[in-house]
Every structure is written in C-alpha cells, then in structure tokens.
Design a protein around this motif. Structure first.
Motif, PDB file in Angstrom:
ATOM      1  N   THR A 121       0.800  -1.233   0.000  1.00 15.20           N
ATOM      2  CA  THR A 121       0.000   0.000   0.000  1.00 15.20           C
ATOM      3  C   THR A 121       0.830   1.278   0.000  1.00 15.20           C
ATOM      4  OG1 THR A 121      -0.142  -0.095   2.421  1.00 15.20           O
ATOM      5  CG2 THR A 121      -1.926  -1.140   1.158  1.00 15.20           C
ATOM      6  N   GLY A 122       2.154   1.161  -0.161  1.00 15.86           N
ATOM      7  CA  GLY A 122       2.973   2.360  -0.265  1.00 15.86           C
ATOM      8  C   GLY A 122       3.552   2.868   1.036  1.00 15.86           C
ATOM      9  N   THR A 123       3.725   2.006   2.014  1.00 13.98           N
ATOM     10  CA  THR A 123       4.374   2.396   3.267  1.00 13.98           C
ATOM     11  C   THR A 123       5.785   2.906   2.964  1.00 13.98           C
ATOM     12  OG1 THR A 123       3.150   0.698   4.475  1.00 13.98           O
ATOM     13  CG2 THR A 123       5.116   1.598   5.543  1.00 13.98           C
ATOM     14  N   PRO A 124       6.245   4.003   3.586  1.00 15.21           N
ATOM     15  CA  PRO A 124       7.592   4.522   3.320  1.00 15.21           C
ATOM     16  C   PRO A 124       8.681   3.479   3.534  1.00 15.21           C
ATOM     17  CG  PRO A 124       6.318   6.132   4.542  1.00 15.21           C
ATOM     18  CD  PRO A 124       5.479   4.887   4.493  1.00 15.21           C
ATOM     19  N   ILE A 125       9.649   3.485   2.646  1.00 14.17           N
ATOM     20  CA  ILE A 125      10.794   2.579   2.719  1.00 14.17           C
ATOM     21  C   ILE A 125      12.059   3.407   2.916  1.00 14.17           C
ATOM     22  CG2 ILE A 125      12.190   0.880   1.446  1.00 14.17           C
ATOM     23  CD1 ILE A 125       9.637   0.079  -0.047  1.00 14.17           C
ATOM     24  N   SER A 126      12.910   2.973   3.820  1.00 15.33           N
ATOM     25  CA  SER A 126      14.147   3.702   4.121  1.00 15.33           C
ATOM     26  C   SER A 126      15.330   3.087   3.393  1.00 15.33           C
ATOM     27  CB  SER A 126      14.407   3.688   5.631  1.00 15.33           C
ATOM     28  OG  SER A 126      15.635   4.311   5.925  1.00 15.33           O
ATOM     29  N   LEU A 127      16.048   3.902   2.637  1.00 14.78           N
ATOM     30  CA  LEU A 127      17.300   3.471   2.022  1.00 14.78           C
ATOM     31  C   LEU A 127      18.445   3.768   2.986  1.00 14.78           C
ATOM     32  CD1 LEU A 127      16.924   4.687  -1.683  1.00 14.78           C
ATOM     33  CD2 LEU A 127      16.373   2.455  -0.703  1.00 14.78           C
ATOM     34  N   SER A 128      19.345   2.829   3.133  1.00 15.18           N
ATOM     35  CA  SER A 128      20.493   2.923   4.044  1.00 15.18           C
ATOM     36  C   SER A 128      20.119   2.574   5.473  1.00 15.18           C
ATOM     37  CB  SER A 128      21.136   4.316   4.014  1.00 15.18           C
ATOM     38  OG  SER A 128      21.599   4.643   2.734  1.00 15.18           O
ATOM     39  N   GLY A 129      19.166   1.684   5.651  1.00 12.47           N
ATOM     40  CA  GLY A 129      18.864   1.222   6.995  1.00 12.47           C
ATOM     41  C   GLY A 129      19.993   0.425   7.603  1.00 12.47           C
ATOM     42  N   ASN A 130      20.877  -0.113   6.758  1.00 15.40           N
ATOM     43  CA  ASN A 130      22.001  -0.913   7.247  1.00 15.40           C
ATOM     44  C   ASN A 130      23.328  -0.327   6.778  1.00 15.40           C
ATOM     45  OD1 ASN A 130      22.688  -3.278   8.827  1.00 15.40           O
ATOM     46  ND2 ASN A 130      23.349  -4.256   6.933  1.00 15.40           N
ATOM     47  N   THR A 131      23.517  -0.208   5.471  1.00 10.04           N
ATOM     48  CA  THR A 131      24.743   0.373   4.928  1.00 10.04           C
ATOM     49  C   THR A 131      24.389   1.535   4.010  1.00 10.04           C
ATOM     50  OG1 THR A 131      24.762  -1.197   3.080  1.00 10.04           O
ATOM     51  CG2 THR A 131      25.995  -1.813   5.056  1.00 10.04           C
ATOM     52  N   ASP A 132      25.348   2.434   3.780  1.00 14.40           N
ATOM     53  CA  ASP A 132      25.072   3.668   3.035  1.00 14.40           C
ATOM     54  C   ASP A 132      24.805   3.381   1.564  1.00 14.40           C
ATOM     55  OD1 ASP A 132      25.165   6.321   1.919  1.00 14.40           O
ATOM     56  OD2 ASP A 132      26.266   6.948   3.701  1.00 14.40           O
ATOM     57  N   CYS A 133      23.653   3.817   1.085  1.00 15.19           N
ATOM     58  CA  CYS A 133      23.281   3.580  -0.315  1.00 15.19           C
ATOM     59  C   CYS A 133      24.066   4.463  -1.276  1.00 15.19           C
ATOM     60  CB  CYS A 133      21.788   3.775  -0.511  1.00 15.19           C
ATOM     61  SG  CYS A 133      21.195   5.455  -0.211  1.00 15.19           S
ATOM     62  N   TYR A 134      24.804   5.451  -0.741  1.00 21.01           N
ATOM     63  CA  TYR A 134      25.629   6.324  -1.592  1.00 21.01           C
ATOM     64  C   TYR A 134      27.123   6.141  -1.325  1.00 21.01           C
ATOM     65  CZ  TYR A 134      21.647   8.792  -3.534  1.00 21.01           C
ATOM     66  OH  TYR A 134      20.501   9.111  -4.221  1.00 21.01           O
ATOM     67  N   GLN A 135      27.507   4.946  -0.898  1.00 24.23           N
ATOM     68  CA  GLN A 135      28.936   4.678  -0.736  1.00 24.23           C
ATOM     69  C   GLN A 135      29.609   4.685  -2.107  1.00 24.23           C
ATOM     70  OE1 GLN A 135      30.058   0.410   0.054  1.00 24.23           O
ATOM     71  NE2 GLN A 135      27.909   0.284   0.713  1.00 24.23           N
ATOM     72  N   SER A 339      -0.777   9.076  -0.649  1.00 25.97           N
ATOM     73  CA  SER A 339      -1.885   9.040  -1.607  1.00 25.97           C
ATOM     74  C   SER A 339      -1.396   9.004  -3.047  1.00 25.97           C
ATOM     75  CB  SER A 339      -2.795  10.250  -1.402  1.00 25.97           C
ATOM     76  OG  SER A 339      -2.132  11.458  -1.773  1.00 25.97           O
ATOM     77  N   HIS A 340      -0.118   9.327  -3.268  1.00 26.87           N
ATOM     78  CA  HIS A 340       0.432   9.317  -4.629  1.00 26.87           C
ATOM     79  C   HIS A 340       0.770   7.904  -5.101  1.00 26.87           C
ATOM     80  CE1 HIS A 340       0.776  13.662  -5.094  1.00 26.87           C
ATOM     81  NE2 HIS A 340       1.291  13.721  -3.873  1.00 26.87           N
ATOM     82  N   PHE A 341       0.790   6.962  -4.146  1.00 29.71           N
ATOM     83  CA  PHE A 341       1.203   5.614  -4.517  1.00 29.71           C
ATOM     84  C   PHE A 341       0.238   4.983  -5.504  1.00 29.71           C
ATOM     85  CE2 PHE A 341       1.139   0.976  -3.793  1.00 29.71           C
ATOM     86  CZ  PHE A 341       2.422   0.697  -4.242  1.00 29.71           C
ATOM     87  N   LEU A 342       0.784   4.427  -6.577  1.00 21.14           N
ATOM     88  CA  LEU A 342      -0.003   3.796  -7.630  1.00 21.14           C
ATOM     89  C   LEU A 342       0.380   2.330  -7.743  1.00 21.14           C
ATOM     90  CD1 LEU A 342       0.430   6.592 -10.309  1.00 21.14           C
ATOM     91  CD2 LEU A 342      -1.605   6.160  -8.944  1.00 21.14           C
ATOM     92  N   LYS A 343      -0.587   1.455  -7.587  1.00 21.00           N
ATOM     93  CA  LYS A 343      -0.302   0.036  -7.715  1.00 21.00           C
ATOM     94  C   LYS A 343      -0.037  -0.337  -9.176  1.00 21.00           C
ATOM     95  CE  LYS A 343      -2.840  -1.516  -3.655  1.00 21.00           C
ATOM     96  NZ  LYS A 343      -3.896  -2.423  -3.133  1.00 21.00           N
ATOM     97  N   ASN A 344       0.501  -1.511  -9.357  1.00 19.51           N
ATOM     98  CA  ASN A 344       0.845  -1.986 -10.692  1.00 19.51           C
ATOM     99  C   ASN A 344      -0.360  -1.891 -11.649  1.00 19.51           C
ATOM    100  OD1 ASN A 344       2.340  -3.088 -12.743  1.00 19.51           O
ATOM    101  ND2 ASN A 344       1.881  -5.201 -12.159  1.00 19.51           N
ATOM    102  N   GLY A 345      -0.147  -1.207 -12.764  1.00 18.46           N
ATOM    103  CA  GLY A 345      -1.202  -1.067 -13.756  1.00 18.46           C
ATOM    104  C   GLY A 345      -1.925   0.264 -13.669  1.00 18.46           C
ATOM    105  N   ASP A 346      -1.946   0.857 -12.482  1.00 20.91           N
ATOM    106  CA  ASP A 346      -2.660   2.116 -12.319  1.00 20.91           C
ATOM    107  C   ASP A 346      -1.958   3.279 -12.998  1.00 20.91           C
ATOM    108  OD1 ASP A 346      -3.892   1.531  -8.938  1.00 20.91           O
ATOM    109  OD2 ASP A 346      -4.538   0.800 -10.891  1.00 20.91           O
ATOM    110  N   GLN A 347      -0.646   3.112 -13.242  1.00 20.42           N
ATOM    111  CA  GLN A 347       0.093   4.174 -13.936  1.00 20.42           C
ATOM    112  C   GLN A 347      -0.525   4.468 -15.297  1.00 20.42           C
ATOM    113  OE1 GLN A 347       2.149   6.335 -13.267  1.00 20.42           O
ATOM    114  NE2 GLN A 347       3.746   5.734 -11.862  1.00 20.42           N
ATOM    115  N   GLN A 348      -0.841   3.403 -16.032  1.00 22.70           N
ATOM    116  CA  GLN A 348      -1.392   3.602 -17.364  1.00 22.70           C
ATOM    117  C   GLN A 348      -2.775   4.243 -17.320  1.00 22.70           C
ATOM    118  OE1 GLN A 348       0.318   3.104 -20.156  1.00 22.70           O
ATOM    119  NE2 GLN A 348       2.055   2.552 -18.868  1.00 22.70           N
ATOM    120  N   LEU A 349      -3.570   3.859 -16.316  1.00 21.02           N
ATOM    121  CA  LEU A 349      -4.906   4.416 -16.193  1.00 21.02           C
ATOM    122  C   LEU A 349      -4.865   5.918 -15.936  1.00 21.02           C
ATOM    123  CD1 LEU A 349      -6.667   1.671 -14.029  1.00 21.02           C
ATOM    124  CD2 LEU A 349      -6.992   2.128 -16.462  1.00 21.02           C
TER     125      LEU A 349
END
Length: 352
Positions: A121-135, A339-349
C-alpha cells in the motif's frame, strides 16, 4: 591485531567470524608464509539475492521497512552496527566489512517487484537502513538512482540517510519526489573536526561537504534533517552544539541522535581502534561509553539502547534538546503523502 594505525581504514584488523569454528591469525611475523598486505584494497562481488526490501521489527529505529543495495560499506565507520551482519555472509566484521563489498545487482528489479505486489500500500521505505546507499561503488553501479527512479514512477515514499555528497547526483529525482512529499533526506554528521572524521569515518566526505549537501537540497525544497549520530561520549559529545547550529544554518529542519553502542564484535573492533587512534585518552573514552550502558559498552534493551542511561547519557540528551530548541529544529512535523502511490497497472490508467 595490527600494531600500526592503518590510514584510510576504520577497523585495524579482521576479527574472528563468530559462526566459524576455526580461524587463522598472524602469530609469528618472521614466518615463511606470505601474508596479506596491511593496506587491503577494496573488492566487490556481484550477488543476486532473492529478496531486497526488509521488514524492520525493532520498535526504536524509526522505520518500518528498509532496503540496502550494498552489503558492507567502504566508508569504514568504526562504530557501524552493520559490521556484525557481514558475518552472515562468511566475512569478518572488521576489515572485511569495509573492503569486501557485495553489490546486489538485481536490487532495482526486486524493488519494483516488491512495491507492485497486490498487498503493498505504499508504506515509506528507508534506504540505508544498514549500509550507506551512496557509498563509493554507487558511482559505478547506480543502483540507488535506479531505485529512486522506480519509486518516483510509482509514487513510493522514500527516506534516505547518508553521509556522502554523491546524493547530489540524484537531486533531480529527489527534488521532484519532494514536490509530492515522497522523499525526505537525513545527512549524518557527528563531528565538524576533520582529524576526528579521518579516524572515525575514514572514507566519508568532510563535514563541510555534508553541510553543502544540506544547503543544496534545502534550496531545492527537499525536506532535510541531520542525524548527529552516534554521539561518542568523551570524543564527540562536546560538538553537539556547533554541529546542530551549523546544520540548522545550512537549512536542516529536523535533528536526531543516538549514543554509541558497541554490540557484538564491534566492541572488540572499536576498542582496538581506540587504543591506536587515541592512545592518550582511550581508557577515558571507553569508560565514558560504559557509563551510558550500565557499565557495559552495549545495551540491547529497547527504549534504552539508542540513547543510553545514566548521568552522562542524560547530559547528552539535555544538551541535544537544548540546542535543537535554540536552533529551531524539530519545530514542524513531516508526513509522507502516501496518496500518490499507484499500484501496478494504475500508472497507465492515470494517463487517460
């Protein structure tokens, strides 16, 4: 353990992997067998994991889901809690963690598959929860950029924490997502002293560059905060006031902190580093850390482990709160717009 300080690295040696019954060590320097160089070079291995986004069960880390395109981190921060996880892959939490990096080549594919599940349903996801995503390796592989492009396409909220100015490469995507309240960035700074950074976080960018990142993203309208973490009593705690002031002046709106905790093998790695990096005050710093964790260097109790307990931990907490208030940090709340989250297929609609 190494006898001389290895410049450009955090850990000064490898420690035994707790999952191995046997280990090797360099006991006799004059032996005839060859031995690895004291200044190991960074190596990377391409891997293809079966899963990528992880559910975070710990109640005190401030995230529900995390994703890490790299295992291990070349930044080499001596205190990094992620070091212990490197042992699951058959490596040491010491030098191996910062020199033998695994690149999750199918990260973008797995990320897309995860957020397009019917149940997501689009729950926020954190990048770098373990290691730095911009290493550093991100400059070559651009996995984080690919993830952000996918997140932007589907309206998936993302939070990022980093200590690398490479994030500015992706300012175009991040600022666009921020316009929809889909992205928030935290920059990690626990010291403005360059000599401290060089020893503590040897392959990260300078504090000055990190402040530049805060300023640059803020000017683009990106909501930016600072993680003054980890605070190390006896070493960096006295810098809390000036770190928070500098971050606020650069445009940061929020601030958080943790007190260093040396769980698992990190205690052994950190203590060895401490006596080589700061031999004149190693014992004082070590005992100061212990004073925040009931006489130990680690407290695993939820609610206490991140901030510590005792008089010194309370002084750190009071200093942090006071200077957040003085610099008008944490005044307003931030909420992702799911509310901006779009499930698979909804982008085209949406195009019609």
């Amino acid at each position: 353990m190494a006898t001389e300080f290895i410049q450009g690295r955090g850990a000064q040696a490898n420690v035994s992997n707790i999952f191995f019954k046997q280990h090797y060590s360099r006991d006799i320097v004059e032996g005839i067998d060859e031995w690895e160089e004291d200044k190991p070079q960074t190596q990377f291995t391409i891997v293809h994991p079966k899963s990528f986004v992880n559910k975070v069960d710990s109640p005190d880390v401030g995230m529900e889901y995390s994703a890490n395109p790299y295992q291990g981190c070349e930044h080499g921060c001596i205190y990094c809690y992620a070091r212990n996880s490197h042992q699951y892959w058959g490596y040491s939490a010491g030098l191996d963690f910062e020199t033998k990096i695994m690149v999750k080549a199918n990260s973008v594919k797995l990320f897309r598959e995860f957020i397009t599940r019917k149940s997501w349903t689009g729950t926020p996801i954190s990048l770098s929860g373990n290691t730095d995503c911009y290493q550093p390796l991100e400059r070559k592989f651009e996995l984080t950029r690919g993830i952000l492009k996918t997140a932007s396409q589907y309206g998936q909220p993302i939070s990022i924490i980093t200590k690398n100015s490479l994030i500015l490469r992706d300012a175009d995507i991040i600022s666009e997502m921020s316009n929809r309240n889909l992205c928030m960035v935290f920059i990690s700074i626990n010291s403005l002293t360059e000599d401290t950074r060089l020893k503590l976080e040897p392959r990260t960018v300078t504090a000055k560059q990190r402040l530049h990142v805060i300023e640059s993203l803020s000017k683009l309208g990106v909501p930016v905060g600072i993680m003054c973490a980890p605070v190390i009593p006896g070493l960096t705690d006295h810098e809390i006031p000036k770190v928070l002031k500098a971050a606020a002046n650069a445009g940061a709106k929020w601030a958080g902190y943790t007190t260093v905790r040396l769980n698992g093998e990190i205690g052994q790695i950190f203590e060895d580093w401490l006596h080589k990096a700061y031999p004149d005050r190693a014992n004082k710093i070590w005992h100061s850390i212990q004073s925040c964790h009931h006489g130990k260097v680690n407290d695993s109790e939820f609610g206490n482990r991140m901030k510590g307990t005792g008089k010194q931990a309370q002084m750190i907490k009071d200093s942090f709160r006071m200077h957040c208030k003085r610099n008008k940090l944490n005044v307003e709340d931030f909420e992702f717009d799911c509310s901006h989250f779009l499930k698979n297929g909804d982008q085209q609609l949406k195009l019609f």
